[in-house]
Design a protein around this motif. Structure first.
Motif, short mmCIF file in Angstrom:
data_model
loop_
_atom_site.label_atom_id
_atom_site.label_comp_id
_atom_site.label_asym_id
_atom_site.label_seq_id
_atom_site.Cartn_x
_atom_site.Cartn_y
_atom_site.Cartn_z
N THR A 24 0.01 -33.51 -8.29
CA THR A 24 -1.12 -34.15 -8.94
C THR A 24 -1.33 -33.60 -10.35
O THR A 24 -1.63 -34.35 -11.30
N ASN A 25 -1.16 -32.30 -10.52
CA ASN A 25 -1.31 -31.69 -11.84
C ASN A 25 -0.26 -32.20 -12.83
O ASN A 25 -0.50 -32.23 -14.04
N LEU A 26 0.90 -32.63 -12.30
CA LEU A 26 1.95 -33.16 -13.16
C LEU A 26 1.85 -34.67 -13.34
O LEU A 26 2.72 -35.29 -13.96
N GLY A 27 0.79 -35.27 -12.81
CA GLY A 27 0.57 -36.70 -12.99
C GLY A 27 1.32 -37.58 -12.01
O GLY A 27 1.46 -38.79 -12.25
N VAL A 28 1.82 -37.02 -10.91
CA VAL A 28 2.54 -37.79 -9.90
C VAL A 28 1.60 -38.13 -8.75
O VAL A 28 0.90 -37.25 -8.24
N ASN A 29 1.56 -39.41 -8.38
CA ASN A 29 0.73 -39.84 -7.26
C ASN A 29 1.42 -39.41 -5.97
O ASN A 29 2.35 -40.05 -5.49
N HIS A 30 0.94 -38.32 -5.39
CA HIS A 30 1.60 -37.72 -4.24
C HIS A 30 1.63 -38.67 -3.05
O HIS A 30 2.65 -38.80 -2.36
N GLY A 31 0.52 -39.38 -2.79
CA GLY A 31 0.46 -40.28 -1.65
C GLY A 31 1.44 -41.43 -1.75
O GLY A 31 2.09 -41.80 -0.76
N GLY A 50 21.39 -26.05 -4.95
CA GLY A 50 19.95 -25.88 -5.07
C GLY A 50 19.16 -27.06 -4.53
O GLY A 50 19.70 -27.94 -3.84
N ASP A 51 17.87 -27.11 -4.87
CA ASP A 51 16.95 -28.06 -4.28
C ASP A 51 16.55 -29.21 -5.18
O ASP A 51 15.71 -30.02 -4.81
N ASN A 52 17.11 -29.30 -6.37
CA ASN A 52 16.77 -30.41 -7.26
C ASN A 52 17.39 -31.70 -6.73
O ASN A 52 18.62 -31.82 -6.62
N ALA A 53 16.54 -32.69 -6.40
CA ALA A 53 17.03 -33.91 -5.77
C ALA A 53 17.95 -34.70 -6.68
O ALA A 53 18.92 -35.31 -6.21
N ARG A 54 17.67 -34.71 -7.98
CA ARG A 54 18.51 -35.47 -8.91
C ARG A 54 19.94 -34.95 -8.90
O ARG A 54 20.90 -35.72 -8.97
N ALA A 113 7.05 -34.04 -5.63
CA ALA A 113 6.22 -34.20 -4.44
C ALA A 113 6.52 -33.12 -3.41
O ALA A 113 5.63 -32.68 -2.67
N GLY A 114 7.78 -32.67 -3.37
CA GLY A 114 8.15 -31.63 -2.42
C GLY A 114 7.56 -30.28 -2.74
O GLY A 114 7.60 -29.37 -1.91
N LEU A 115 7.01 -30.12 -3.94
CA LEU A 115 6.38 -28.86 -4.32
C LEU A 115 4.93 -28.76 -3.86
O LEU A 115 4.30 -27.71 -4.04
N GLY A 116 4.39 -29.84 -3.30
CA GLY A 116 3.02 -29.81 -2.81
C GLY A 116 2.12 -30.80 -3.52
O GLY A 116 2.40 -31.21 -4.66
N LYS A 117 1.05 -31.17 -2.85
CA LYS A 117 0.15 -32.19 -3.38
C LYS A 117 -0.53 -31.75 -4.66
O LYS A 117 -0.60 -32.50 -5.64
N MET A 169 13.31 -36.34 4.19
CA MET A 169 12.40 -35.78 5.20
C MET A 169 12.16 -34.31 4.94
O MET A 169 11.01 -33.83 5.02
N GLN A 170 13.19 -33.57 4.62
CA GLN A 170 13.03 -32.13 4.39
C GLN A 170 12.19 -31.85 3.15
O GLN A 170 11.40 -30.90 3.12
N MET A 171 12.33 -32.69 2.13
CA MET A 171 11.54 -32.49 0.92
C MET A 171 10.08 -32.85 1.14
O MET A 171 9.18 -32.14 0.68
N LEU A 172 9.83 -33.95 1.86
CA LEU A 172 8.46 -34.40 2.05
C LEU A 172 7.69 -33.50 3.02
O LEU A 172 6.50 -33.27 2.85
N VAL A 173 8.38 -32.99 4.04
CA VAL A 173 7.73 -32.11 5.01
C VAL A 173 7.77 -30.66 4.55
O VAL A 173 7.04 -29.83 5.05
N ARG A 174 8.66 -30.37 3.58
CA ARG A 174 8.83 -29.02 3.04
C ARG A 174 9.32 -28.07 4.12
O ARG A 174 8.81 -26.96 4.29
N ASN A 175 10.33 -28.53 4.85
CA ASN A 175 10.92 -27.72 5.91
C ASN A 175 12.39 -28.09 6.04
O ASN A 175 12.74 -29.29 6.06
N ARG A 176 13.26 -27.11 6.16
CA ARG A 176 14.70 -27.33 6.18
C ARG A 176 15.24 -27.77 7.55
O ARG A 176 16.42 -28.11 7.66
#
Length: 322
Positions: free
Chosen positions: A215-222, A262-266, A207-211, A71-78
């Protein structure tokens, strides 16, 4: 030193799990297990109650902590997690609708309905964030808390109207004393969702870095956002149906882990899952010991600890902004 730290968290979890097996009103000890044998009362109690309860604590804790991280990554809020954005309240409303209209529905069906309502509630929260100008990071949790209050009030009204306040209280107060063999197995779905979240961890990070960046990195944000919401909804619903609501867990643990690695999910997700399980185990053990032979529901102990940590994080963030 790094290799030592890798083994600290699993060792602590294992120690807490072992303690959980032997803490309770009924006497279960290594001596009684050895003396009574496989058919003895202690072994039956261990297999029917203590072991399922420990599994439930680990699965629920890991699942809710990872759901908070997503939730925090998708909304971009801690400052968000399922119990502060209306997800858990929406799941409770779904459970209430099932009890009112389809009371004979199997437990798996109730969980799926609760997950569907949780998904709708979380989607509504995201839609509100798009419609409201957010001039401060504190506006996001404020919107979530207000939405949770509205959904909770509607749920309480219908529960009062149809004499279901006691059932609603059971759903909204986390309590593992009801866990027995055959009544917690839905929580394994929460464990499966944690594994799925780890598989897609890199995509969630992007995705947590913004749409636009995703998208520029080839990830389908939606698609990634939808996957994250489905994971959060299924975890929330399975925990709610099995043991009730565990507040603030998904808020506190990801913030602590973020300060550490840090913030890296992996990199952070396994530690979030382990720390979530450990925190739930510790709170449950304290709740069983502090007023023994009675016990304090984990919703109360976690609520006190979590709310204090929430206030600290808010004040810390405000001080940094100032």
């Amino acid at each position: 030193m790094k290799s030592i730290r890798v083994f600290i968290a699993p060792t602590v979890i294992l120690a807490l799990a072992v303690i959980s097996l032997f803490v309770g009103v009924s006497d279960v000890s290594l001596r009684s297990l050895w003396a009574e044998g496989l058919e003895g009362r202690s072994m039956q109690l261990l297999l029917a109650s203590r072991l399922p309860r420990t599994f439930a604590l680990v699965l629920a804790g890991a699942g809710m902590a990872v759901a908070g991280l997503l939730m925090q990554m998708l909304v971009r809020n801690r400052f968000v997690e399922p119990s502060t954005v209306g997800t858990m309240e929406s799941a409770s409303f779904g459970m209430l609708m099932v009890v009112l209209f389809v009371p004979d529905m199997p437990v798996i069906g109730r969980m799926l309905v609760a997950a569907f309502f949780a998904l709708l509630g979380t989607a509504l929260f995201l839609r509100l964030l798009q419609a409201i100008p957010l001039r401060s990071i504190l506006m996001v949790p404020l919107v979530g808390i207000l939405l949770s209050g509205v959904i909770g009030a509607v749920t309480t009204f219908f529960a009062y109207r149809y004499n279901l306040l006691q059932s609603l209280s059971a759903w909204t107060t986390g309590d593992f004393s009801i866990v027995l063999r055959g009544r917690y197995e839905l929580l394994w779905l929460s464990g499966a969702m944690v594994i799925l979240a780890y598989i897609a961890a890199d995509r969630f990070t992007v995705a947590g870095l913004g749409k636009d960046f995703a998208t520029n990195l080839g990830v389908n944000h939606g698609v990634i956002i939808t996957l994250g919401l489905v994971i959060v909804s299924l975890v929330s619903a399975s925990v709610l149906v099995s043991v009730g609501m565990i507040p603030f867990l998904g808020l506190v643990v990801p913030n602590i882990v973020s300060l550490m690695v840090g913030d890296n999910a992996r990199r952070s997700l396994p530690l979030v899952a382990l720390m979530g399980a450990g925190l739930v185990l510790a709170c449950d053990i304290v709740g069983r010991i502090i007023i023994a032979p009675y016990e304090i529901p984990i919703g109360a102990t976690m609520g006190v600890l979590g709310s204090a940590c929430f206030l600290y994080l808010l004040l810390r963030s405000r001080a940094r902004v100032a």
